[in-house]
Design a protein around this motif. Structure first.
Motif, PDB file in Angstrom:
ATOM      1  N   ALA A  70       1.137  -1.377   0.048  1.00 42.32           N
ATOM      2  CA  ALA A  70      -0.068  -0.003  -0.303  1.00 42.32           C
ATOM      3  C   ALA A  70       0.786   1.576  -0.314  1.00 42.32           C
ATOM      4  O   ALA A  70       0.629   1.887  -1.062  1.00 42.32           O
ATOM      5  N   ARG A  71       1.742   1.108   0.749  1.00 41.75           N
ATOM      6  CA  ARG A  71       2.780   2.516   0.952  1.00 41.75           C
ATOM      7  C   ARG A  71       3.374   2.949  -0.467  1.00 41.75           C
ATOM      8  O   ARG A  71       3.675   3.671  -0.588  1.00 41.75           O
ATOM      9  N   THR A  72       4.147   1.729  -1.047  1.00 41.16           N
ATOM     10  CA  THR A  72       4.336   1.758  -2.207  1.00 41.16           C
ATOM     11  C   THR A  72       3.913   2.098  -3.637  1.00 41.16           C
ATOM     12  O   THR A  72       3.826   3.632  -4.703  1.00 41.16           O
ATOM     13  N   LEU A  73       2.110   2.082  -3.477  1.00 42.21           N
ATOM     14  CA  LEU A  73       1.306   2.352  -4.358  1.00 42.21           C
ATOM     15  C   LEU A  73       1.028   4.055  -3.825  1.00 42.21           C
ATOM     16  O   LEU A  73       0.838   4.520  -5.473  1.00 42.21           O
ATOM     17  N   LEU A  74       1.135   3.936  -3.387  1.00 37.31           N
ATOM     18  CA  LEU A  74       1.063   5.999  -2.711  1.00 37.31           C
ATOM     19  C   LEU A  74       1.833   6.857  -3.481  1.00 37.31           C
ATOM     20  O   LEU A  74       1.385   8.269  -3.717  1.00 37.31           O
ATOM     21  N   ALA A  75       2.696   5.923  -4.551  1.00 42.93           N
ATOM     22  CA  ALA A  75       3.780   7.139  -5.328  1.00 42.93           C
ATOM     23  C   ALA A  75       3.082   7.555  -6.398  1.00 42.93           C
ATOM     24  O   ALA A  75       3.502   8.089  -7.359  1.00 42.93           O
ATOM     25  N   LEU A  76       2.220   6.147  -7.243  1.00 47.39           N
ATOM     26  CA  LEU A  76       0.976   6.607  -7.878  1.00 47.39           C
ATOM     27  C   LEU A  76       0.730   8.372  -7.767  1.00 47.39           C
ATOM     28  O   LEU A  76      -0.097   8.615  -6.647  1.00 47.39           O
ATOM     29  N   ASP A  77       0.003   9.176  -9.002  1.00 48.43           N
ATOM     30  CA  ASP A  77      -0.276  10.013  -8.734  1.00 48.43           C
ATOM     31  C   ASP A  77      -1.989  10.042  -8.757  1.00 48.43           C
ATOM     32  O   ASP A  77      -2.733  11.226  -8.768  1.00 48.43           O
ATOM     33  N   SER A  78      -2.900   9.120  -9.028  1.00 47.29           N
ATOM     34  CA  SER A  78      -4.016   9.660  -9.194  1.00 47.29           C
ATOM     35  C   SER A  78      -4.970   8.204  -8.493  1.00 47.29           C
ATOM     36  O   SER A  78      -4.727   7.206  -8.556  1.00 47.29           O
ATOM     37  N   PRO A  79      -5.964   8.259  -7.495  1.00 51.16           N
ATOM     38  CA  PRO A  79      -7.028   7.003  -7.667  1.00 51.16           C
ATOM     39  C   PRO A  79      -6.619   6.155  -8.429  1.00 51.16           C
ATOM     40  O   PRO A  79      -6.959   4.273  -7.790  1.00 51.16           O
ATOM     41  N   GLU A  80      -7.124   6.425  -9.924  1.00 51.50           N
ATOM     42  CA  GLU A  80      -7.725   5.416 -10.998  1.00 51.50           C
ATOM     43  C   GLU A  80      -6.174   4.221 -10.608  1.00 51.50           C
ATOM     44  O   GLU A  80      -6.381   3.196 -11.449  1.00 51.50           O
ATOM     45  N   SER A  81      -4.768   5.103 -11.027  1.00 49.39           N
ATOM     46  CA  SER A  81      -3.554   4.064 -11.354  1.00 49.39           C
ATOM     47  C   SER A  81      -4.046   3.522  -9.586  1.00 49.39           C
ATOM     48  O   SER A  81      -2.878   2.252 -10.324  1.00 49.39           O
ATOM     49  N   ILE A  82      -3.829   3.500  -9.079  1.00 46.87           N
ATOM     50  CA  ILE A  82      -3.409   2.902  -7.941  1.00 46.87           C
ATOM     51  C   ILE A  82      -4.315   1.969  -8.064  1.00 46.87           C
ATOM     52  O   ILE A  82      -3.789   1.320  -7.967  1.00 46.87           O
ATOM     53  N   ALA A  83      -5.396   2.063  -7.697  1.00 43.59           N
ATOM     54  CA  ALA A  83      -6.546   0.944  -8.173  1.00 43.59           C
ATOM     55  C   ALA A  83      -6.197   0.253  -9.137  1.00 43.59           C
ATOM     56  O   ALA A  83      -5.903  -0.545  -8.971  1.00 43.59           O
ATOM     57  N   ALA A  84      -5.766   0.395 -10.509  1.00 46.79           N
ATOM     58  CA  ALA A  84      -5.624  -0.187 -11.870  1.00 46.79           C
ATOM     59  C   ALA A  84      -3.524  -1.254 -10.804  1.00 46.79           C
ATOM     60  O   ALA A  84      -3.758  -2.244 -10.998  1.00 46.79           O
ATOM     61  N   ALA A  85      -3.565  -0.777 -11.179  1.00 49.93           N
ATOM     62  CA  ALA A  85      -1.613  -0.820 -10.209  1.00 49.93           C
ATOM     63  C   ALA A  85      -1.862  -1.723  -9.019  1.00 49.93           C
ATOM     64  O   ALA A  85      -1.647  -2.931  -9.082  1.00 49.93           O
ATOM     65  N   ALA A  86      -2.997  -1.774  -8.078  1.00 50.68           N
ATOM     66  CA  ALA A  86      -2.864  -3.032  -6.814  1.00 50.68           C
ATOM     67  C   ALA A  86      -3.878  -3.651  -7.116  1.00 50.68           C
ATOM     68  O   ALA A  86      -3.618  -5.502  -6.884  1.00 50.68           O
ATOM     69  N   GLN A  87      -4.436  -3.473  -8.493  1.00 49.28           N
ATOM     70  CA  GLN A  87      -5.411  -5.407  -9.050  1.00 49.28           C
ATOM     71  C   GLN A  87      -4.331  -5.901  -9.825  1.00 49.28           C
ATOM     72  O   GLN A  87      -4.489  -7.240  -9.050  1.00 49.28           O
ATOM     73  N   LYS A  88      -3.153  -5.467 -10.496  1.00 49.02           N
ATOM     74  CA  LYS A  88      -2.263  -6.349 -11.182  1.00 49.02           C
ATOM     75  C   LYS A  88      -1.475  -6.418 -10.494  1.00 49.02           C
ATOM     76  O   LYS A  88      -1.072  -7.202 -10.175  1.00 49.02           O
ATOM     77  N   VAL A  89      -0.934  -5.804  -9.142  1.00 50.76           N
ATOM     78  CA  VAL A  89      -0.073  -6.312  -7.508  1.00 50.76           C
ATOM     79  C   VAL A  89      -1.011  -7.612  -7.878  1.00 50.76           C
ATOM     80  O   VAL A  89      -0.497  -8.722  -7.268  1.00 50.76           O
ATOM     81  N   GLN A  90      -1.768  -7.734  -7.044  1.00 54.71           N
ATOM     82  CA  GLN A  90      -3.084  -8.892  -6.322  1.00 54.71           C
ATOM     83  C   GLN A  90      -2.889 -10.259  -7.257  1.00 54.71           C
ATOM     84  O   GLN A  90      -2.315 -11.750  -6.664  1.00 54.71           O
ATOM     85  N   ALA A  91      -3.204  -9.634  -8.456  1.00 56.47           N
ATOM     86  CA  ALA A  91      -3.231 -10.555  -9.416  1.00 56.47           C
ATOM     87  C   ALA A  91      -2.209 -11.746  -9.930  1.00 56.47           C
ATOM     88  O   ALA A  91      -2.317 -12.959 -10.225  1.00 56.47           O
ATOM     89  N   LEU A  92      -1.279 -10.665 -10.000  1.00 56.65           N
ATOM     90  CA  LEU A  92       0.410 -10.827  -9.850  1.00 56.65           C
ATOM     91  C   LEU A  92       0.826 -11.830  -8.786  1.00 56.65           C
ATOM     92  O   LEU A  92       2.194 -12.004  -9.189  1.00 56.65           O
ATOM     93  N   SER A  93       0.637 -11.199  -8.143  1.00 53.89           N
ATOM     94  CA  SER A  93       1.236 -12.384  -6.698  1.00 53.89           C
ATOM     95  C   SER A  93       2.415 -11.363  -6.678  1.00 53.89           C
ATOM     96  O   SER A  93       3.192 -11.979  -5.867  1.00 53.89           O
ATOM     97  N   MET A  94       3.091  -9.730  -7.028  1.00 55.01           N
ATOM     98  CA  MET A  94       4.063  -9.219  -6.472  1.00 55.01           C
ATOM     99  C   MET A  94       4.166  -9.434  -4.879  1.00 55.01           C
ATOM    100  O   MET A  94       3.835  -8.933  -4.589  1.00 55.01           O
ATOM    101  N   SER A  95       5.560  -9.681  -4.920  1.00 56.20           N
ATOM    102  CA  SER A  95       6.048  -9.193  -3.377  1.00 56.20           C
ATOM    103  C   SER A  95       6.039  -7.417  -3.579  1.00 56.20           C
ATOM    104  O   SER A  95       5.851  -6.585  -4.582  1.00 56.20           O
ATOM    105  N   VAL A  96       6.538  -6.882  -2.371  1.00 57.16           N
ATOM    106  CA  VAL A  96       6.535  -6.006  -2.295  1.00 57.16           C
ATOM    107  C   VAL A  96       8.294  -4.635  -2.963  1.00 57.16           C
ATOM    108  O   VAL A  96       7.469  -4.109  -3.791  1.00 57.16           O
ATOM    109  N   ARG A  97       9.018  -5.621  -2.825  1.00 53.02           N
ATOM    110  CA  ARG A  97      10.261  -5.305  -4.210  1.00 53.02           C
ATOM    111  C   ARG A  97       9.757  -5.460  -5.919  1.00 53.02           C
ATOM    112  O   ARG A  97       9.770  -4.344  -6.073  1.00 53.02           O
ATOM    113  N   GLN A  98       8.953  -6.535  -5.848  1.00 51.23           N
ATOM    114  CA  GLN A  98       8.444  -6.103  -7.270  1.00 51.23           C
ATOM    115  C   GLN A  98       7.462  -5.651  -7.792  1.00 51.23           C
ATOM    116  O   GLN A  98       7.751  -4.208  -8.925  1.00 51.23           O
ATOM    117  N   THR A  99       6.487  -4.903  -6.020  1.00 48.91           N
ATOM    118  CA  THR A  99       5.984  -3.556  -7.044  1.00 48.91           C
ATOM    119  C   THR A  99       6.448  -2.659  -6.521  1.00 48.91           C
ATOM    120  O   THR A  99       5.885  -1.490  -7.389  1.00 48.91           O
TER     121      THR A  99
END
Length: 305
Positions: free
Chosen positions: A200-229
Motif C-alpha cells: 500500500a505504501r508503495t502504491l501511494l507514490a502513484l498520482d491518481s486514485p485510478e492508477s493506484i486502483a489499477a496497479a493494486a489489481q495487477k499487483v494482487q493478480a500477479l502476487s507481486m512481492s513488495v520489491r516487485q511492486t
C-alpha cells in the motif's frame, strides 16, 4: 398491680442517654447487595452487565486466536483484568479495554470477569481505547490508520504527540495516516490482508486514485512481492525508461543514487528524483496537494503537525 414509674427516674434515664454514645441501629441487609464501585478496584463483574465499547477502532477478530484464548481462560482464568467504567444511573458497565478477553470469557462460559473500574469521561475512555489498541501488534494497517486519524481529529494530537503516546516512530504514524488517501477499493484489500502495508505504501507514490486502483489489481493478480511492486510502480512513474532509446553515458544513474532515490520514494510515498553529477546535484520531490507538501515539511523536521 405494677408499680407506677417514678418520673424522676425516667428523666434521669433520658439524661444518661444524652451523655452516653448511641450505637447506631444495624440496617437490615439488602436483598440484592450492589458491589461498591471504586476507581481502580478489581471486581468480579457479570459479563452480561458489560456493554461493548462504542469507541472501539478494531473491527475484526481472528476467530482461531479467540478460541485459543477462550481455551486458556477455561484452564487458567483471566490473567489480566479488563478495564471498564460505571454507567450513570445504571447497574451496567461499559468496556474501555480488553474486548478480546471479554469475548473469549463468554466463549469459555464464564459468568464473571475480573475488572478494574475507572472514573473517566467519554473523551478519556476514547483515548484510552485507541492508544491501547495502537500499542498492540495485531491491528491491521487500515485499523491503525483510522485510529491515528481519530486521535488527530478528536483530540487534536500532532503526529509527534501520537508517536509519543503509542511508542511509535513519527514517520510510522505519518505513513499509516497516508493510507487513508488510498481509494476505498484498495483500502479494503489492505484491510482484508490481500495487500500488505508495504504494498500500500508503495502504491501511494502513484498520482491518481485510478492508477493506484489499477496497479493494486495487477499487483494482487500477479502476487507481486513488495520489491516487485516497487519496481513496477517505478516503471509506471518513469515510462521513459521503458523506451528503447539510446541513453547517453552521462544519464546513467549511479546504483547508490538510485537506491537512495527509491528509499526516499518509499519513505515519503511521493515521486522523488535525484540528479547527481560527481557528488553534486539536487533532489526533486513532486507533490500533488497541500497534505503531501505538509508531509514533506514534517519529514524534513520543518513543521509540527
Amino acid at each position: 398491680m405494677a408499680p407506677t414509674p417514678d418520673p424522676k427516674r425516667r428523666a434521669l434515664g433520658k439524661g444518661l442517654e444524652t451523655l452516653l454514645p448511641q450505637r447506631p441501629a444495624t440496617p437490615p441487609p439488602s436483598p440484592v447487595a450492589a458491589p461498591i464501585v471504586q476507581s481502580g478496584q478489581p471486581l468480579e463483574i457479570q459479563v452480561d452487565k458489560i456493554d461493548r465499547n462504542p469507541f472501539q477502532t478494531r473491527t475484526r477478530f481472528d476467530e482461531a486466536q479467540l478460541n485459543d484464548l477462550a481455551n486458556s481462560i477455561k484452564a487458567s482464568g483471566v490473567v489480566q483484568p479488563i478495564v471498564v467504567r460505571k454507567l450513570l444511573n445504571s447497574d451496567r458497565f461499559q468496556l474501555i479495554t480488553g474486548e478480546r478477553r471479554l469475548l473469549a470469557s463468554k466463549k469459555a462460559g464464564k459468568t464473571h470477569i475480573p475488572s478494574i473500574v475507572r472514573e473517566v469521561s467519554d473523551e478519556q475512555a476514547m483515548e484510552m481505547t485507541i492508544v491501547e489498541n495502537l500499542q498492540r501488534a495485531d491491528l491491521n494497517p487500515m485499523e491503525q490508520a483510522r485510529a491515528y486519524q481519530r486521535l488527530a481529529h478528536d483530540f487534536k494530537m500532532t503526529q509527534e504527540q501520537m508517536a509519543t503516546r503509542t511508542g511509535k516512530e513519527r514517520a510510522s504514524v505519518a505513513n499509516f495516516l497516508r493510507l487513508l488517501k488510498l481509494p476505498e477499493v484498495v483500502q479494503n484489500k489492505v484491510e482484508n490482508g490481500e495487500l500488505s502495508f508495504g504494498h500500500a505504501r508503495t502504491l501511494l507514490a502513484l498520482d491518481s486514485p485510478e492508477s493506484i486502483a489499477a496497479a493494486a489489481q495487477k499487483v494482487q493478480a500477479l502476487s507481486m512481492s513488495v520489491r516487485q511492486t516497487e519496481t513496477y510502480v517505478h516503471g509506471l512513474m518513469n515510462p521513459e525508461t521503458k523506451q528503447n532509446k539510446p541513453v547517453a553515458p552521462t544519464e546513467q544513474i549511479d546504483p547508490n543514487v538510485k537506491e537512495a532515490q527509491q528509499t526516499l520514494q518509499r519513505s515519503l510515498g511521493l515521486k522523488v528524483k535525484i540528479e547527481d553529477k560527481k557528488g553534486k546535484g539536487r533532489v526533486i520531490i513532486e507533490y500533488s496537494g497541500i497534505e503531501d507538501f505538509d508531509a514533506i515539511l514534517e519529514a524534513l523536521g520543518s513543521r509540527k503537525s
